[in-house]
Design an enzyme around this catalytic site. Structure first.
Site, PDB file in Angstrom:
ATOM      1  N   ILE A  64       0.891  -1.150   0.000  1.00 13.65           N
ATOM      2  CA  ILE A  64       0.000   0.000   0.000  1.00 13.65           C
ATOM      3  C   ILE A  64       0.933   1.205   0.000  1.00 13.65           C
ATOM      4  CG2 ILE A  64      -0.230  -0.116   2.535  1.00 13.65           C
ATOM      5  CD1 ILE A  64      -3.032   1.159   2.202  1.00 13.65           C
ATOM      6  N   SER A  65       0.772   2.056  -0.991  1.00  9.04           N
ATOM      7  CA  SER A  65       1.723   3.149  -1.194  1.00  9.04           C
ATOM      8  C   SER A  65       1.736   4.113  -0.015  1.00  9.04           C
ATOM      9  CB  SER A  65       1.385   3.928  -2.469  1.00  9.04           C
ATOM     10  OG  SER A  65       1.629   3.152  -3.610  1.00  9.04           O
ATOM     11  N   GLN A  66       2.859   4.785   0.146  1.00 12.34           N
ATOM     12  CA  GLN A  66       3.004   5.847   1.134  1.00 12.34           C
ATOM     13  C   GLN A  66       1.878   6.863   0.939  1.00 12.34           C
ATOM     14  OE1 GLN A  66       6.737   7.798   0.596  1.00 12.34           O
ATOM     15  NE2 GLN A  66       6.320   9.418   2.083  1.00 12.34           N
TER      16      GLN A  66
END
Length: 217
Positions: A64-66
């Site tokens: 899950i991206s930053q």
């Protein structure tokens, strides 16, 4: 069952403040981060990590991206209400949820079958059932639903897929992390001009999981 508590809302407020200090100005995006319970998108054990500004592992060796990266990519798309947006790399579904929340009509493709099935059900249960989830090869796009106003790629590419450019409307925008095998990508915003030529803008270095061809069943 995962719940959303007063403490979680407080953590979201802190995250929104952090995003503001890093340059995110679009109030719609900030409101999405305030209203969408990001900890729902992680396993319950790791809920505390949801509101730290870091990427985090999820199923199928994806991340899950930053939060800042999600907010930045979203801001670069200049979403207008009703924009038809294709997302490559559904992952946890958080990016698609943010796009939907701010008014986009979202189509999202995931190549990992297990992750696709899990996220499709999760988005429906969360109330984002109108996000159109597709299982397939992101390099092929979604020609059945093209053309798109905007395309967002949430994995590191080593080339700009021609089929995705073909599925973009004239004056449409593509946001893509583009790099080489080193694992570092330049965040590009590509405008498809009326004559079919492309204009590129560079927004700095990022790191993403690789953009792979094919599907994983």
């Amino acid at each position: 069952m995962v719940v959303d508590t007063h403490r979680h809302r407080g953590l979201r407020q802190q995250l929104v403040k952090e995003l503001k200090t890093k340059g995110i100005r679009d109030e719609r995006i900030l409101d999405a981060f305030m209203q969408i319970p990001r900890h729902f998108f992680l396993e319950k054990t790791f809920a505390e990590w949801a509101y730290k500004d870091v990427a985090f592992p999820i199923d199928a060796d994806q991340t899950i991206s930053q939060p800042f990266t999600v907010a930045m990519q979203t801001s670069l798309l200049n979403i207008k209400k009703g924009d038809k947006v294709l997302e490559i790399g559904t992952g946890s579904g958080f990016q698609a949820s943010v796009l939907y929340y701010i008014g986009a009509k979202v189509y999202t493709i995931e190549r990992q079958k297990k992750l696709f099935e899990k996220t499709e059900k999760f988005l429906h249960d969360l109330g984002f059932g109108n996000v159109r989830t597709l299982f397939g090869d992101g390099y092929e796009g979604a020609p059945r639903f093209a053309p798109f106003d905007k395309i967002i790629i949430t994995a590191g590419a080593v080339e700009i897929p021609k089929k995705l450019i073909d599925q973009l409307k004239p004056n449409g925008l593509m946001v893509i992390p583009l790099g080489d095998e080193s694992g570092v990508q330049k965040m590009l915003r590509i405008t498809k001009n009326e004559d079919g030529s492309l204009t590129r803008e560079n927004f700095g270095n990022y790191r993403f999981v690789p953009f792979l061809k094919g599907v994983n069943i």
